[in-house]
Design a protein around this motif. Sequence first.
Motif, PDB file in Angstrom:
ATOM      1  N   ILE A 273       0.837  -1.206   0.000  1.00  0.00           N
ATOM      2  CA  ILE A 273       0.000   0.000   0.000  1.00  0.00           C
ATOM      3  C   ILE A 273       0.871   1.256   0.000  1.00  0.00           C
ATOM      4  O   ILE A 273       0.525   2.272  -0.605  1.00  0.00           O
ATOM      5  N   ALA A 274       1.997   1.181   0.659  1.00  0.00           N
ATOM      6  CA  ALA A 274       2.886   2.347   0.738  1.00  0.00           C
ATOM      7  C   ALA A 274       3.446   2.741  -0.618  1.00  0.00           C
ATOM      8  O   ALA A 274       3.822   3.896  -0.836  1.00  0.00           O
ATOM      9  N   SER A 275       3.495   1.788  -1.556  1.00  0.00           N
ATOM     10  CA  SER A 275       4.100   2.084  -2.856  1.00  0.00           C
ATOM     11  C   SER A 275       3.136   1.966  -4.032  1.00  0.00           C
ATOM     12  O   SER A 275       3.535   2.185  -5.169  1.00  0.00           O
ATOM     13  N   SER A 276       1.876   1.618  -3.752  1.00  0.00           N
ATOM     14  CA  SER A 276       0.926   1.403  -4.850  1.00  0.00           C
ATOM     15  C   SER A 276      -0.420   2.050  -4.526  1.00  0.00           C
ATOM     16  O   SER A 276      -0.834   2.112  -3.366  1.00  0.00           O
ATOM     17  N   ARG A 277      -1.099   2.516  -5.568  1.00  0.00           N
ATOM     18  CA  ARG A 277      -2.423   3.105  -5.381  1.00  0.00           C
ATOM     19  C   ARG A 277      -3.490   2.032  -5.191  1.00  0.00           C
ATOM     20  O   ARG A 277      -4.532   2.276  -4.592  1.00  0.00           O
ATOM     21  N   LEU A 278      -3.261   0.845  -5.750  1.00  0.00           N
ATOM     22  CA  LEU A 278      -4.251  -0.228  -5.650  1.00  0.00           C
ATOM     23  C   LEU A 278      -3.551  -1.536  -5.322  1.00  0.00           C
ATOM     24  O   LEU A 278      -2.570  -1.902  -5.966  1.00  0.00           O
ATOM     25  N   VAL A 279      -4.035  -2.217  -4.311  1.00  0.00           N
ATOM     26  CA  VAL A 279      -3.508  -3.528  -3.931  1.00  0.00           C
ATOM     27  C   VAL A 279      -4.666  -4.521  -3.983  1.00  0.00           C
ATOM     28  O   VAL A 279      -5.711  -4.281  -3.379  1.00  0.00           O
ATOM     29  N   THR A 280      -4.487  -5.599  -4.714  1.00  0.00           N
ATOM     30  CA  THR A 280      -5.537  -6.610  -4.864  1.00  0.00           C
ATOM     31  C   THR A 280      -5.093  -7.910  -4.224  1.00  0.00           C
ATOM     32  O   THR A 280      -3.995  -8.393  -4.489  1.00  0.00           O
ATOM     33  N   LEU A 281      -5.944  -8.470  -3.371  1.00  0.00           N
ATOM     34  CA  LEU A 281      -5.681  -9.764  -2.747  1.00  0.00           C
ATOM     35  C   LEU A 281      -6.417 -10.828  -3.541  1.00  0.00           C
ATOM     36  O   LEU A 281      -7.606 -10.682  -3.799  1.00  0.00           O
ATOM     37  N   THR A 282      -5.730 -11.899  -3.909  1.00  0.00           N
ATOM     38  CA  THR A 282      -6.360 -12.954  -4.699  1.00  0.00           C
ATOM     39  C   THR A 282      -6.230 -14.294  -3.997  1.00  0.00           C
ATOM     40  O   THR A 282      -5.374 -14.477  -3.139  1.00  0.00           O
ATOM     41  N   GLY A 283      -7.095 -15.231  -4.381  1.00  0.00           N
ATOM     42  CA  GLY A 283      -7.078 -16.567  -3.792  1.00  0.00           C
ATOM     43  C   GLY A 283      -8.466 -17.159  -3.856  1.00  0.00           C
ATOM     44  O   GLY A 283      -9.447 -16.452  -4.092  1.00  0.00           O
ATOM     45  N   PRO A 284      -8.595 -18.472  -3.657  1.00  0.00           N
ATOM     46  CA  PRO A 284      -9.914 -19.117  -3.714  1.00  0.00           C
ATOM     47  C   PRO A 284     -10.815 -18.654  -2.586  1.00  0.00           C
ATOM     48  O   PRO A 284     -10.347 -18.104  -1.572  1.00  0.00           O
TER      49      PRO A 284
END
Length: 306
Positions: A273-284
Amino acid sequence: MRFGVLGPLSVWTADGTPVRVPELKVRALLADLLVHEGRPVPADRLLDDLWGEDLPGNPSNTLQTKVSQLRRALGDRELVAYQPTGYSLVSDSVDAIEFARLLAGALASDDLRVKADLLSDALALWRGPAYADFRDSFAHAAASRLDGQRLTALEEQAEVRLALGEHSRLADELGELVAAHPLRERLRAAHLRALYRAGRQGAALAGYAELRALLADELGLDPGPELAALHQAILVQDPALTPAPVSSSTNLPAQVTSLLGRDGAVAEVHALIASSRLVTLTGPGGVGKTRLALAAASSLAFPDGV
């Protein structure tokens, strides 16, 4: 080992790695055992469900072969147990069981934000129609029951979101669901309230008229008294239809349990989050994406909430 029936039949290891269960009859055997939720299933019942009248030449041996193949695929012989009353799957790590637990917790809670959190987690487990591969055969009753529970959860979630003031988004989002289940009066009532609160009185009245016509044509009935009272309130623009939403300094739902063993994952999310505008978590479904996101966000401060 984790099992998924809220969508296509799926199996994962504890860390979320998919497990392949080859061959249709072996998958059908697994699904049939999951339908019975740990209760022993007699061999005769399994044979009828899997083959019907087209039984193989040596039914008992063929069934035992399929059981052996399933045990090998799962990598744990103890998961598929045998006793004189039949075969059973010894596991409660099933998404349908987790869904029921979360839904029961939501229905028992009086805290709107706890309800919202639990319902969101419960509905996130769904990947498609329940028992998607076998719902037209032996899993039909179980799939119908789960589908009904999902609709109950969606109706409960809609009412919670209305109480939290999310009527504008809800007015659009419920349209497709109402079209798929046009005779669900509780669902329709939530949609009418959302439409009215979003300033769309005409659309709300049209929705009621549509339901009234459908009930008359298909069932010879009128809308129930609660829906009729809601219609009248919309007609007279009753101020009680637009209560003040629940206020909060944050839109994060309250966390009812602590998060154990995920400190490294939370730290990793914070670094991203500190380096990106969007963080996506993925997984089943069901591995804890929502819970991890909430834990990471809860320790981040923004002037207007998170």
